[in-house]
Design an enzyme around this catalytic site. Structure first.
Site, PDB file in Angstrom:
ATOM      1  N   HIS A 121       1.037  -1.038  -0.287  1.00  0.00           N
ATOM      2  CA  HIS A 121       0.457   0.379   0.103  1.00  0.00           C
ATOM      3  C   HIS A 121       0.780   1.459  -0.120  1.00  0.00           C
ATOM      4  O   HIS A 121       1.958   1.090   0.696  1.00  0.00           O
ATOM      5  CB  HIS A 121      -0.733   0.186   1.052  1.00  0.00           C
ATOM      6  CG  HIS A 121      -2.489   1.065   1.082  1.00  0.00           C
ATOM      7  ND1 HIS A 121      -1.585   2.342   1.432  1.00  0.00           N
ATOM      8  CD2 HIS A 121      -3.568   0.576   0.654  1.00  0.00           C
ATOM      9  CE1 HIS A 121      -2.937   2.491   0.983  1.00  0.00           C
ATOM     10  NE2 HIS A 121      -4.459   1.812   0.966  1.00  0.00           N
ATOM     11  N   GLY A 210       4.732  22.801   9.796  1.00  0.00           N
ATOM     12  CA  GLY A 210       5.839  21.836   9.983  1.00  0.00           C
ATOM     13  C   GLY A 210       6.242  22.444   8.942  1.00  0.00           C
ATOM     14  O   GLY A 210       6.494  22.714   8.196  1.00  0.00           O
ATOM     15  N   VAL A 214      12.361  17.295   5.201  1.00  0.00           N
ATOM     16  CA  VAL A 214      11.340  16.150   5.781  1.00  0.00           C
ATOM     17  C   VAL A 214      11.917  14.541   5.963  1.00  0.00           C
ATOM     18  O   VAL A 214      13.398  14.533   5.743  1.00  0.00           O
ATOM     19  CB  VAL A 214      10.898  15.092   4.264  1.00  0.00           C
ATOM     20  CG1 VAL A 214       9.706  13.751   4.665  1.00  0.00           C
ATOM     21  CG2 VAL A 214      10.137  15.921   3.576  1.00  0.00           C
TER      22      VAL A 214
END
Length: 331
Positions: A121, A210, A214
């Protein structure tokens, strides 16, 4: 020294206080928020136990359902709690869901490393998606308020980029649009699997909350609020995922198929694929219509289809289960 006799007025005050608390809870239960939190893990039971223990610390929040899939290596928890309003302004001011979600997120980030994760997924983060829905007398504004509050805290506390979608986003930006721009739908392993973190560490666009940098071990989080959606999966008996992708595309609204239906073709075992369907307006286009359409297209492709299944309960059942769980705790 003799023990002082109990004051009957204190007993009455205590009874009044208990009654007021129960009345307050009954009022709170009429405004409920449902949260679906999708986490990139389902094979490590120890990790799931830690996340569930974190969720169980607040008795006013309940996990009403859990859906896990080992092939996808993904779990979804469905939680419910009340939302309280300012009596003067009529605006939402508190929900125990807020802190419960933060504790679950902390547990997930502490136990899962996205660089070591793989599954069938797609995902962009350890905490991949958090979706809020209003239930009972709660409003979409209530759900949106909570989504934005949770997003701010996750971004600030855990230094994770957060993208808002649907009612939580100022322009109502769609979840699938954001995902498509970030490469969510592109497998990076064997043409059908997702593994590790394979994208740039600096985002091409500024997240809503934010940093733009990353963290590779945590990835990105999507957080949104929207009216109820139904999640419905249909197994396709085939080893050829390209056939399943073709069917999925023709069923989806994006591919000219059924309106308000989004689909995703996924490998689900050695001889089976699935079409994961998100029904954005299930009262207008429901599972039966989706099932019929998939069966018709599959017959044209010469493959068999099994009866699909919902991955969650209905709104009514979720509300009922929450009230029963909370009532059991009260007793």
């Amino acid at each position: 020294m003799s023990r002082k006799s109990p004051d009957p007025r204190q007993d009455r005050n205590s009874m009044d206080s208990d009654t007021n608390c129960k009345d307050k809870k009954r009022l709170n239960h009429s405004r409920l928020i449902c949260c679906k939190i999708f986490i990139s893990e389902s094979r490590n039971q120890t990790v799931l136990n830690l996340i569930e223990q974190a969720a169980g610390l607040d008795r006013e929040t309940a996990i009403v359902n859990k859906f896990e899939d080992r092939a996808y290596n993904r779990v979804r928890y469905t939680l419910v709690a009340y939302v309280a309003h300012d009596l003067t302004e009529g605006t939402p001011i508190y929900s125990p869901l807020h802190q419960t979600i933060l504790r679950m997120v902390e547990a997930a980030y502490g136990a899962i490393d996205l660089e070591n994760h793989s599954g069938a997924h797609p995902r962009l983060g350890v905490v991949d998606d958090i979706m809020f829905h209003p239930l009972a007398r709660a409003t979409l504004e209530d759900a949106s308020w909570l989504a934005k509050a949770v997003a701010r805290d996750i971004a600030s506390i855990f230094q994770v980029p957060v993208f808002l979608y649907a009612a939580a986003h100022p322009a109502g930006r769609a979840l699938d649009t954001i995902r498509r721009e970030l490469g969510f739908y592109r497998p990076n392993l064997m043409g059908s699997q997702w593994a590790g973190w394979s994208m740039a560490e600096v985002l091409p666009e500024r997240p809503d909350e934010g940093p733009s940098q990353v963290p590779r071990s945590r990835g990105i989080a999507m957080i949104g609020a929207r009216p109820w959606v139904a999640l419905y999966n249909v197994p396709i008996i085939s080893t050829d995922v390209t056939i399943t992708r073709r069917i999925a595309r023709m069923v989806s609204a994006r591919g000219g198929g059924l309106p308000t239906v989004q689909t995703l073709a996924l490998v689900h075992g050695e001889d089976c694929n699935e079409i994961a369907c998100m029904l954005l307006e299930p009262n207008q286009v429901g599972a039966d219509r989706v099932q019929n359409r998939i069966e018709l297209l599959a017959a044209e492709e010469g493959v068999d289809v099994e009866k699909g299944y919902f991955t969650d309960f209905s709104q009514e059942m979720i509300t009922e289960r929450y009230v029963k769980l909370i009532s059991a705790d009260d007793n």
